[in-house]
Design a protein around this motif. Structure first.
Motif, short mmCIF file in Angstrom:
data_model
loop_
_atom_site.label_atom_id
_atom_site.label_comp_id
_atom_site.label_asym_id
_atom_site.label_seq_id
_atom_site.Cartn_x
_atom_site.Cartn_y
_atom_site.Cartn_z
N GLU A 72 0.69 -1.21 0.03
CA GLU A 72 0.03 0.07 0.01
C GLU A 72 0.68 1.29 -0.09
O GLU A 72 0.65 2.33 -0.75
N ASN A 129 -4.66 -6.96 -7.82
CA ASN A 129 -4.68 -7.97 -6.42
C ASN A 129 -5.45 -9.23 -6.95
O ASN A 129 -6.38 -9.18 -7.89
N THR A 140 -11.08 -3.98 -6.00
CA THR A 140 -11.00 -3.25 -4.45
C THR A 140 -12.71 -3.08 -4.22
O THR A 140 -12.91 -3.29 -3.13
N GLU A 141 -13.60 -2.87 -5.54
CA GLU A 141 -14.85 -2.41 -4.88
C GLU A 141 -15.63 -3.74 -4.24
O GLU A 141 -16.70 -3.81 -3.93
N TRP A 143 -13.94 -6.58 -2.59
CA TRP A 143 -13.26 -7.29 -1.53
C TRP A 143 -14.04 -6.69 -0.07
O TRP A 143 -14.53 -5.85 -0.19
N PRO A 145 -13.06 -5.42 3.32
CA PRO A 145 -12.23 -4.42 3.69
C PRO A 145 -11.31 -5.37 4.93
O PRO A 145 -11.81 -6.05 5.42
#
Ligand code: BV8
Length: 249
Positions: A72, A129, A140-141, A143, A145
């Motif tokens: 990150e 990822n 990302t939308e 997974w 968090p």
């Protein structure tokens, strides 16, 4: 920083006559964008770790949160940077040459952002990822968090879509790269310490096939003594000069 670079006329002539040119890039080509090279990426916060400790399956298994945070941190650095004149010169050269292939060890995506198309990412991409269990892409939308997040399908940890030390490179990527190195007329090794295998083997394959080998690196490497042309300059200065001499495209 103006660095005057002298490019041998014979190199320009050889490039013009080349039916197939391969460019291999490493972290040095992104250094002038402000991205620390892999060897010196371990500054400050991360100085107590070695890349080989974090960029490995064992490192991730041992401390997934630490490894996730390192990636990150790197994504944050890369997101703040732009392609530099070296990336743009490579794109221009690729447009001006008969056939060329850009093979990168870098995972920062800057070649794509500079508009390069004929590109092989040997070590993956920082902004992809994967599910750590079955290696399918996780957006990302979607997974769950967390640090690291979890796969929405199987709840396994999400990992960065890069090739870690001790992991196989994507078979099609390394095979295409080897084929290109085996048949090219000119092979550029740009901004790489030529220490990481199997990527470092590509220059050896090109030498074996009788290609003209060009190294662009302000520092000597294990390849320097075998190269036909050595430009001991930063790629952000050397590549635009080569592109200029090759002519408009
Ligand atoms: C594999 C993605 C086998 C991740 C990277 C023990 C166990 C297992 C494997 C091995 C082992 N011992 C050796 C190995 C092989 C290992 C390896 O080569 N290790 C090295 C350290 C000796 N390789 C692997 O593990 C590979 N896989 O072998 O699998 C296998 C077989 C069967 C079954 C299973 C497995 C995987 C290697 C890929 C690792 N992933 N990146 C991430 O980024 O987090 S490697 C990473 O390091 C980069 O991608 C890059 O490839 C490498 C760094 O190299 P460089 O790009 O050259 O950067 P560096 O900082 O070193 O040098 C920068 C250069 O730029 C310098 O020369 C500098 O002078 C120059 N420079 C600076 N400024 C400029 C400049 N040049 C131009 N202009 C400037 N302005």
């Amino acid at each position: 920083m103006s660095t005057s670079v002298t490019v041998d006329d014979r190199l320009i002539q050889t490039l013009r006559e080349s039916a197939s040119t391969v460019f291999l890039t490493g972290a040095g080509v992104s250094a002038e964008s402000g991205i620390p090279t892999f060897r010196d990426a371990m500054t400050g916060l991360w100085s107590r770790y070695r890349p080989e400790e974090l960029a490995t399956p064992d490192g991730f298994e041992r401390d997934p949160e630490l490894v996730w945070r390192w990636y990150e941190w790197r994504r944050g650095i890369v997101s703040e940077t732009d392609p530099n004149p070296g990336h743009h010169a490579l794109r221009r050269m690729q447009h001006g040459l008969t056939t060329s292939l850009l093979i990168t060890q870098n995972v920062d995506g800057l070649h794509q952002r500079a508009g390069s198309e004929q590109l092989i990412e040997l070590h993956g991409n920082l902004f992809r990822n994967l599910c750590s269990r079955d290696m399918h892409p996780v957006m990302t939308e979607e997974w769950v968090p967390g640090n690291p997040p979890r796969c929405p399908r199987c709840d396994s940890l999400v990992r960065p879509g890069v090739v870690w030390f001790g992991e196989m490179l994507p078979p099609d990527a390394i095979e295409s790269a080897r084929q290109a190195a085996m048949s090219c007329d000119v092979f550029f090794s740009i901004g790489t310490s030529a220490q990481v295998y199997p990527a470092a083997q590509l220059a050896e394959i090109a030498l074996g096939n009788g290609a003209t080998v060009v190294e662009v690196n302000p520092e000597p490497t294990t390849l320097t003594r075998y190269a036909d042309f050595v430009l001991s300059s930063p790629s952000g200065a050397a590549l635009p000069e080569i592109a200029r001499r090759l002519g408009p495209n």
